[in-house]
Design a protein around this motif. Structure first.
Motif, mmCIF file in Angstrom:
data_model
loop_
_atom_site.group_PDB
_atom_site.id
_atom_site.type_symbol
_atom_site.label_atom_id
_atom_site.label_comp_id
_atom_site.label_asym_id
_atom_site.label_seq_id
_atom_site.Cartn_x
_atom_site.Cartn_y
_atom_site.Cartn_z
ATOM 1 N N LEU A 124 0.766 -1.248 0.009
ATOM 2 C CA LEU A 124 0.071 -0.037 -0.223
ATOM 3 C C LEU A 124 0.822 1.434 0.087
ATOM 4 C CD1 LEU A 124 -2.773 -1.190 2.484
ATOM 5 C CD2 LEU A 124 -2.751 -1.288 0.151
ATOM 6 N N VAL A 125 2.086 1.125 0.478
ATOM 7 C CA VAL A 125 3.006 2.318 0.244
ATOM 8 C C VAL A 125 4.184 2.182 -0.648
ATOM 9 C CG1 VAL A 125 2.608 2.681 2.833
ATOM 10 C CG2 VAL A 125 4.628 1.272 2.114
ATOM 11 N N PHE A 126 4.300 1.130 -1.354
ATOM 12 C CA PHE A 126 5.513 1.076 -2.123
ATOM 13 C C PHE A 126 5.298 1.851 -3.286
ATOM 14 C CE2 PHE A 126 8.239 -1.469 -4.899
ATOM 15 C CZ PHE A 126 9.301 -2.020 -4.056
ATOM 16 N N GLU A 127 4.469 1.798 -4.143
ATOM 17 C CA GLU A 127 4.142 2.292 -5.428
ATOM 18 C C GLU A 127 3.944 4.052 -5.264
ATOM 19 O OE1 GLU A 127 1.702 0.772 -8.183
ATOM 20 O OE2 GLU A 127 2.442 -1.092 -8.092
ATOM 21 N N PRO A 128 3.347 4.322 -4.373
ATOM 22 C CA PRO A 128 3.341 5.887 -3.803
ATOM 23 C C PRO A 128 4.830 6.358 -3.519
ATOM 24 C CG PRO A 128 1.449 4.710 -2.900
ATOM 25 C CD PRO A 128 2.398 3.677 -3.492
ATOM 26 N N LEU A 129 5.552 5.447 -2.791
ATOM 27 C CA LEU A 129 6.761 6.102 -2.577
ATOM 28 C C LEU A 129 7.693 6.138 -3.681
ATOM 29 C CD1 LEU A 129 7.049 4.719 1.001
ATOM 30 C CD2 LEU A 129 7.206 7.158 0.488
ATOM 31 N N ALA A 130 7.431 5.321 -4.713
ATOM 32 C CA ALA A 130 8.373 5.048 -5.856
ATOM 33 C C ALA A 130 8.372 6.218 -6.404
ATOM 34 C CB ALA A 130 7.852 3.762 -6.605
ATOM 35 N N GLU A 131 7.013 7.277 -6.418
ATOM 36 C CA GLU A 131 6.991 8.412 -7.215
ATOM 37 C C GLU A 131 8.223 9.167 -6.699
ATOM 38 O OE1 GLU A 131 2.924 9.614 -6.704
ATOM 39 O OE2 GLU A 131 2.257 7.739 -7.452
ATOM 40 N N ARG A 132 8.708 9.083 -5.884
ATOM 41 C CA ARG A 132 9.806 10.107 -5.285
ATOM 42 C C ARG A 132 10.908 9.632 -4.822
ATOM 43 N NH1 ARG A 132 7.104 12.840 -0.152
ATOM 44 N NH2 ARG A 132 9.103 13.653 0.131
ATOM 45 N N CYS A 133 11.156 8.043 -4.702
ATOM 46 C CA CYS A 133 12.116 7.482 -4.303
ATOM 47 C C CYS A 133 12.545 6.311 -5.291
ATOM 48 C CB CYS A 133 11.896 7.152 -2.894
ATOM 49 S SG CYS A 133 11.458 8.410 -1.595
ATOM 50 N N SER A 134 13.995 5.626 -4.821
ATOM 51 C CA SER A 134 14.219 4.528 -5.445
ATOM 52 C C SER A 134 13.771 3.364 -4.374
ATOM 53 C CB SER A 134 15.521 4.486 -5.837
ATOM 54 O OG SER A 134 15.905 5.198 -6.812
ATOM 55 N N VAL A 135 12.816 2.568 -4.790
ATOM 56 C CA VAL A 135 12.267 1.668 -3.546
ATOM 57 C C VAL A 135 12.761 0.200 -3.974
ATOM 58 C CG1 VAL A 135 10.579 3.177 -2.755
ATOM 59 C CG2 VAL A 135 10.047 1.655 -4.467
ATOM 60 N N ILE A 136 13.046 -0.435 -2.775
ATOM 61 C CA ILE A 136 13.223 -1.950 -2.960
ATOM 62 C C ILE A 136 12.680 -2.419 -1.894
ATOM 63 C CG2 ILE A 136 15.131 -3.558 -3.020
ATOM 64 C CD1 ILE A 136 17.004 -0.991 -3.570
ATOM 65 N N ALA A 137 12.142 -3.845 -2.147
ATOM 66 C CA ALA A 137 11.555 -4.495 -1.240
ATOM 67 C C ALA A 137 12.166 -6.083 -1.372
ATOM 68 C CB ALA A 137 10.095 -4.628 -0.957
ATOM 69 N N ILE A 138 12.191 -6.904 -0.465
ATOM 70 C CA ILE A 138 12.757 -8.169 -0.410
ATOM 71 C C ILE A 138 11.942 -9.045 0.242
ATOM 72 C CG2 ILE A 138 15.108 -7.501 -1.042
ATOM 73 C CD1 ILE A 138 15.724 -8.700 1.865
ATOM 74 N N ASP A 139 11.986 -10.235 0.096
ATOM 75 C CA ASP A 139 11.474 -11.466 0.930
ATOM 76 C C ASP A 139 12.549 -12.000 1.834
ATOM 77 O OD1 ASP A 139 8.657 -11.666 0.286
ATOM 78 O OD2 ASP A 139 9.146 -12.902 -1.207
ATOM 79 N N ARG A 140 12.465 -11.712 2.963
ATOM 80 C CA ARG A 140 13.697 -12.113 3.996
ATOM 81 C C ARG A 140 13.724 -13.669 3.889
ATOM 82 N NH1 ARG A 140 11.896 -10.270 9.357
ATOM 83 N NH2 ARG A 140 13.726 -11.628 9.990
ATOM 84 N N PRO A 141 14.764 -14.095 4.250
ATOM 85 C CA PRO A 141 14.964 -15.840 4.282
ATOM 86 C C PRO A 141 14.216 -16.236 5.148
ATOM 87 C CG PRO A 141 17.137 -14.493 4.184
ATOM 88 C CD PRO A 141 16.170 -13.453 4.317
ATOM 89 N N ALA A 142 13.594 -17.240 4.797
ATOM 90 C CA ALA A 142 12.465 -18.004 5.339
ATOM 91 C C ALA A 142 11.160 -17.596 5.289
ATOM 92 C CB ALA A 142 12.695 -18.395 7.055
ATOM 93 N N PHE A 143 10.991 -16.450 4.396
ATOM 94 C CA PHE A 143 9.649 -16.194 4.134
ATOM 95 C C PHE A 143 9.520 -15.787 2.640
ATOM 96 C CE2 PHE A 143 10.865 -14.665 8.506
ATOM 97 C CZ PHE A 143 9.998 -15.278 9.275
ATOM 98 N N GLY A 144 8.197 -15.623 2.136
ATOM 99 C CA GLY A 144 7.961 -15.257 1.027
ATOM 100 C C GLY A 144 8.569 -16.295 -0.096
ATOM 101 N N CYS A 145 9.123 -15.702 -1.244
ATOM 102 C CA CYS A 145 9.662 -16.519 -2.327
ATOM 103 C C CYS A 145 11.143 -16.649 -2.328
ATOM 104 C CB CYS A 145 9.134 -15.869 -3.708
ATOM 105 S SG CYS A 145 7.355 -15.964 -4.066
#
Length: 295
Positions: free
Chosen positions: A53-74
């Motif tokens: 919910l915040v990733f794309e709005p913040l990408a309009e003004r910043c370089s944004v990166i998100a990861i799945d931490r080890p043991a979670f997600g993909c």
């Protein structure tokens, strides 16, 4: 590391990919260009979905990166290899942050961490101060939980020997408690909805996820962060939901007082996940913090 092939369910979104970082297949999403670099670190039993919910709005003004931490997600779930860095340990995760930034060509980043992701962000700032230009710590675990828990030394060899059974045990216990645990993250009693809860279950429960979580549990230990907070000299935004049941707001207030360059935001009518429960307030507060310190 004996890495297994990772696949996310459903089509990948813009900027989503896998990056090999020292043999670990890290599930990553990056958007935006220019402005400060933000690297988002989610909490336990979550995934990069937590920032949706915040990733794309913040990408309009910043370089944004998100990861799945080890043991979670993909992100990959390899078995640790003796005498090599353990990707599930707090130190291994903090080092992964620095290595990922290096791989992506970023000199520094503002680390944005929620819950145990905030724990890892703090540890990364301590271990790799040259890579961290600022911190945003939302309901971070510092004085309790993940940051301080450990088993008696004599018990670790027994738990390690029982790892295959431990992985199966983790699958059963987490599977049974997962929905109830997620509901404690929220102040709003109607959340999380069925679709969101099902999505988080899919993110977590893929591949050898029980064994990976067991390895994460075995590698946790008391990090002694409290004694090292005074040495963190970058700007810090500390946030808490005023109804957080996982990390008491009093602990977050204590954290804001212990960090030399911290400002505090208490988010009203909010639980443990301000980026999900109050995304507008989260993004607005983060934006003001960035304007004050990084423009």
């Amino acid at each position: 590391m004996g890495e297994e092939k990772r696949e996310c369910s459903g089509p990948m979104e813009a900027g989503e990919r896998f990056i090999d970082v020292n043999g670990l297949q890290v599930h990553c999403r990056s958007l935006g260009s220019g402005g400060p670099v933000l690297l988002f670190l989610h909490g336990s039993f979550l995934s990069m979905r937590s920032w949706r919910l915040v990733f794309e709005p913040l990408a309009e003004r910043c370089s944004v990166i998100a990861i799945d931490r080890p043991a979670f997600g993909c992100t990959g779930r390899p078995l640790p290899v003796p005498e090599k860095p353990n990707p599930y340990s707090p130190e291994g995760q903090a080092d992964l942050v620095a290595a990922l930034l290096e791989k992506l060509g970023h000199r520094q980043a503002v680390l944005v961490g929620n819950s145990t992701g905030g724990t890892i962000a703090l540890l990364a700032a301590i271990r790799h101060p040259g890579k961290v230009s600022g911190l945003v710590l939302a309901d971070a675990m510092v004085y309790s939980g993940y940051a301080t828990s450990e088993f008696p030394p004599w018990l670790y060899p027994l738990l390690k020997a029982a790892a295959p059974l431990g992985g199966a045990f983790a699958r059963v216990m987490i599977g049974a408690a997962f929905n109830r645990l997620h509901r404690t993250f929220w102040h709003d009693p109607s959340m999380p909805g069925k679709e969101l809860l099902a999505a988080y279950r899919r993110d977590m429960m893929q591949g050898s996820w029980g064994r990976a979580f067991w390895e994460l549990l075995l590698s946790s230990h008391n990090l002694g962060l409290e004694a090292r907070l005074g040495g963190i000299d970058v700007p810090v935004l500390v946030m808490t939901g005023d109804h957080d049941r996982m990390v008491k707001p009093a602990e977050t207030l204590r954290l804001s007082g212990a960090l030399p360059n911290a400002v505090l935001k208490v988010v009203p009518e909010c639980g443990h996940l301000p980026q999900e429960e109050k995304p507008e307030i989260f993004a607005e507060t983060l934006g003001a913090f960035l304007e004050n310190h990084f423009t």
